[in-house]
Write a protein that holds these residues in place. Structure first.
Motif, mmCIF file in Angstrom:
data_model
loop_
_atom_site.group_PDB
_atom_site.id
_atom_site.type_symbol
_atom_site.label_atom_id
_atom_site.label_comp_id
_atom_site.label_asym_id
_atom_site.label_seq_id
_atom_site.Cartn_x
_atom_site.Cartn_y
_atom_site.Cartn_z
ATOM 1 N N LEU A 165 11.108 4.853 14.972
ATOM 2 C CA LEU A 165 10.868 5.237 16.359
ATOM 3 C C LEU A 165 11.786 6.353 16.852
ATOM 4 C CD1 LEU A 165 10.328 1.777 18.096
ATOM 5 C CD2 LEU A 165 8.603 3.413 17.349
ATOM 6 N N THR A 166 12.706 6.822 16.030
ATOM 7 C CA THR A 166 13.656 7.825 16.503
ATOM 8 C C THR A 166 12.949 9.082 16.998
ATOM 9 O OG1 THR A 166 15.328 7.006 14.955
ATOM 10 C CG2 THR A 166 15.684 9.190 15.894
ATOM 11 N N MET A 167 12.063 9.642 16.171
ATOM 12 C CA MET A 167 11.352 10.851 16.573
ATOM 13 C C MET A 167 10.332 10.559 17.676
ATOM 14 S SD MET A 167 12.788 13.259 15.089
ATOM 15 C CE MET A 167 11.678 14.545 15.671
ATOM 16 N N THR A 168 9.796 9.346 17.680
ATOM 17 C CA THR A 168 8.868 8.960 18.748
ATOM 18 C C THR A 168 9.577 8.959 20.096
ATOM 19 O OG1 THR A 168 7.619 7.579 17.207
ATOM 20 C CG2 THR A 168 7.290 7.167 19.545
ATOM 21 N N LEU A 169 10.776 8.366 20.141
ATOM 22 C CA LEU A 169 11.553 8.348 21.379
ATOM 23 C C LEU A 169 12.001 9.753 21.769
ATOM 24 C CD1 LEU A 169 13.698 5.155 20.725
ATOM 25 C CD2 LEU A 169 12.099 5.473 22.618
ATOM 26 N N THR A 170 12.373 10.559 20.755
ATOM 27 C CA THR A 170 12.767 11.938 21.035
ATOM 28 C C THR A 170 11.620 12.714 21.668
ATOM 29 O OG1 THR A 170 14.313 11.928 19.168
ATOM 30 C CG2 THR A 170 13.658 14.072 20.025
ATOM 31 N N GLY A 171 10.423 12.586 21.065
ATOM 32 C CA GLY A 171 9.263 13.267 21.616
ATOM 33 C C GLY A 171 8.906 12.772 22.997
ATOM 34 N N LEU A 172 9.046 11.462 23.204
ATOM 35 C CA LEU A 172 8.727 10.876 24.506
ATOM 36 C C LEU A 172 9.606 11.481 25.589
ATOM 37 C CD1 LEU A 172 7.067 8.654 25.961
ATOM 38 C CD2 LEU A 172 8.930 7.064 25.450
ATOM 39 N N ALA A 173 10.894 11.659 25.283
ATOM 40 C CA ALA A 173 11.823 12.223 26.259
ATOM 41 C C ALA A 173 11.702 13.737 26.361
ATOM 42 C CB ALA A 173 13.250 11.839 25.887
ATOM 43 N N ALA A 174 11.687 14.422 25.202
ATOM 44 C CA ALA A 174 11.713 15.887 25.202
ATOM 45 C C ALA A 174 10.428 16.507 25.741
ATOM 46 C CB ALA A 174 11.970 16.391 23.780
ATOM 47 N N PRO A 187 1.549 8.160 26.529
ATOM 48 C CA PRO A 187 0.970 6.814 26.403
ATOM 49 C C PRO A 187 1.018 6.279 24.980
ATOM 50 C CG PRO A 187 -0.401 8.160 27.819
ATOM 51 C CD PRO A 187 0.614 9.085 27.218
ATOM 52 N N ARG A 188 0.658 7.107 23.997
ATOM 53 C CA ARG A 188 0.674 6.650 22.605
ATOM 54 C C ARG A 188 2.098 6.354 22.148
ATOM 55 N NH1 ARG A 188 -2.429 9.914 17.859
ATOM 56 N NH2 ARG A 188 -4.151 9.383 19.262
ATOM 57 N N ARG A 189 3.033 7.224 22.501
ATOM 58 C CA ARG A 189 4.429 7.014 22.102
ATOM 59 C C ARG A 189 5.008 5.774 22.766
ATOM 60 N NH1 ARG A 189 5.713 13.441 22.875
ATOM 61 N NH2 ARG A 189 5.159 14.109 20.762
ATOM 62 N N SER A 190 4.719 5.598 24.033
ATOM 63 C CA SER A 190 5.206 4.410 24.745
ATOM 64 C C SER A 190 4.619 3.141 24.144
ATOM 65 C CB SER A 190 4.854 4.500 26.233
ATOM 66 O OG SER A 190 5.452 5.624 26.834
ATOM 67 N N ALA A 191 3.344 3.194 23.782
ATOM 68 C CA ALA A 191 2.696 2.036 23.170
ATOM 69 C C ALA A 191 3.344 1.695 21.842
ATOM 70 C CB ALA A 191 1.209 2.300 22.984
#
Length: 234
Positions: A165-174, A187-191
Motif C-alpha cells: 500500500l505504500t505507493m497507493t497511499l503516496t498516490g492517494l495523497a500526491a 475511490p479505488r485507492r481508498s478502497a
C-alpha cells in the motif's frame, strides 16, 4: 420460416466471454482483504513474520538479524524465499497463459492459490502446535502470495497490487485535490487501503479467538469462490 435469436450467442459480435463473471477490480479488492487476513495470521501466529507483505518482511529480517526479541531469521528467510519461488512460478504461468484468455488465466491462478491455502488450513487444524507446522504454513502461504503477486503484476490493474500500500497511499495523497491534483483515482485507492485494514482486523480477530486453522480456511474458501466467478475485464 426464419426466427430471430432471443439473445447473444457464441457467434454474436456482442458476446464477450471475458466479461462473464466478477470484474477484476472487485476481485482484486477482495484479494486485498485476503492479504490483510493472511498477514495478520502469519504475524500474530507464526512468529512475527509476514507472508504477503515482503516490504515488511525485509524490515523484520533486519530486526531479527539485530537480535530483537520475538523475531526469527529462519522464519523470515523461509518466507522471503518461498515468496520469490512462488513469483517465479507465477511468471512462468503468465508466460504460458498471459497471451490468451485473461479470465482463464486469472481463474487458474486463483484456483491454485485456493488449493494452497486449503492445504495450509488442513495442516493448521491437524497439528497447530508443531514446529514443522510453522515452517509449512510460512512456506506454503508465502509461495501462494508470490504466485498471486506475479499474476496481479502482469494483469496490470492500476492501484490494486493486493499486498503493498505504500505507493497507493503516496498516490492517494500526491494526486489529491489538497496537493493540486484531480483526485480521480482516490475511490479505488481508498478502497484498497480499507480492504487491507478490514482483512487485518478480521484475521486478527479470527486468530485470537479461533487459532490458525479457521482464518486460513476462510481465505481458501473466499479465493476459491473468486476462482469460479472472476472475469477477465476490469
Amino acid at each position: 420460416m426464419s426466427t430471430e435469436a432471443s439473445g447473444p450467442t457464441l457467434q454474436s459480435p456482442s458476446y464477450d466471454p471475458e466479461s462473464r463473471g466478477l470484474r477484476l477490480v472487485a476481485v482484486l479488492l477482495v484479494l486485498t482483504v485476503v492479504s490483510g487476513l493472511i498477514d495478520a495470521v502469519s504475524y500474530l501466529g507464526l512468529g512475527h513474520v509476514f507472508t504477503a507483505n515482503m516490504t515488511g518482511n525485509v524490515v523484520v529480517l533486519g530486526f531479527a538479524a539485530a537480535g530483537a526479541p520475538g523475531f526469527s531469521v529462519p522464519h523470515t528467510l523461509v518466507s522471503l524465499t518461498s515468496f520469490v519461488v512462488g513469483a517465479v512460478a507465477g511468471g512462468r504461468v503468465a508466460g504460458r497463459l498471459g497471451g490468451g484468455s485473461r479470465r482463464r488465466w486469472a481463474r487458474i491462478t486463483l484456483a491454485v492459490e485456493a488449493l494452497l491455502l486449503g492445504v495450509s488450513s488442513a495442516v493448521a487444524f491437524a497439528a497447530p502446535d508443531a514446529t514443522a507446522t510453522v515452517y509449512a504454513l510460512i512456506s506454503v502461504t508465502a509461495f501462494a502470495m508470490g504466485l498471486r503477486n506475479a499474476t496481479v503484476r502482469r494483469l496490470g490493474v492500476p492501484d490494486l497490487t493486493t499486498t503493498v500500500l505504500t505507493m497507493t497511499l503516496t498516490g492517494l495523497a500526491a494526486d489529491s485535490r489538497a496537493a493540486g491534483g484531480t483526485g480521480r483515482h482516490s475511490p479505488r485507492r481508498s478502497a484498497s487501503v480499507a480492504a487491507m485494514a478490514l482483512g487485518a482486523l478480521l484475521g486478527a480477530w479470527l486468530y485470537l479467538h479461533h487459532g490458525l486453522g479457521l482464518p486460513l480456511l476462510v481465505t481458501a474458501v473466499v479465493v476459491g469462490v473468486l476462482a469460479v466467478c472472476a472475469s477477465g475485464r476490469e
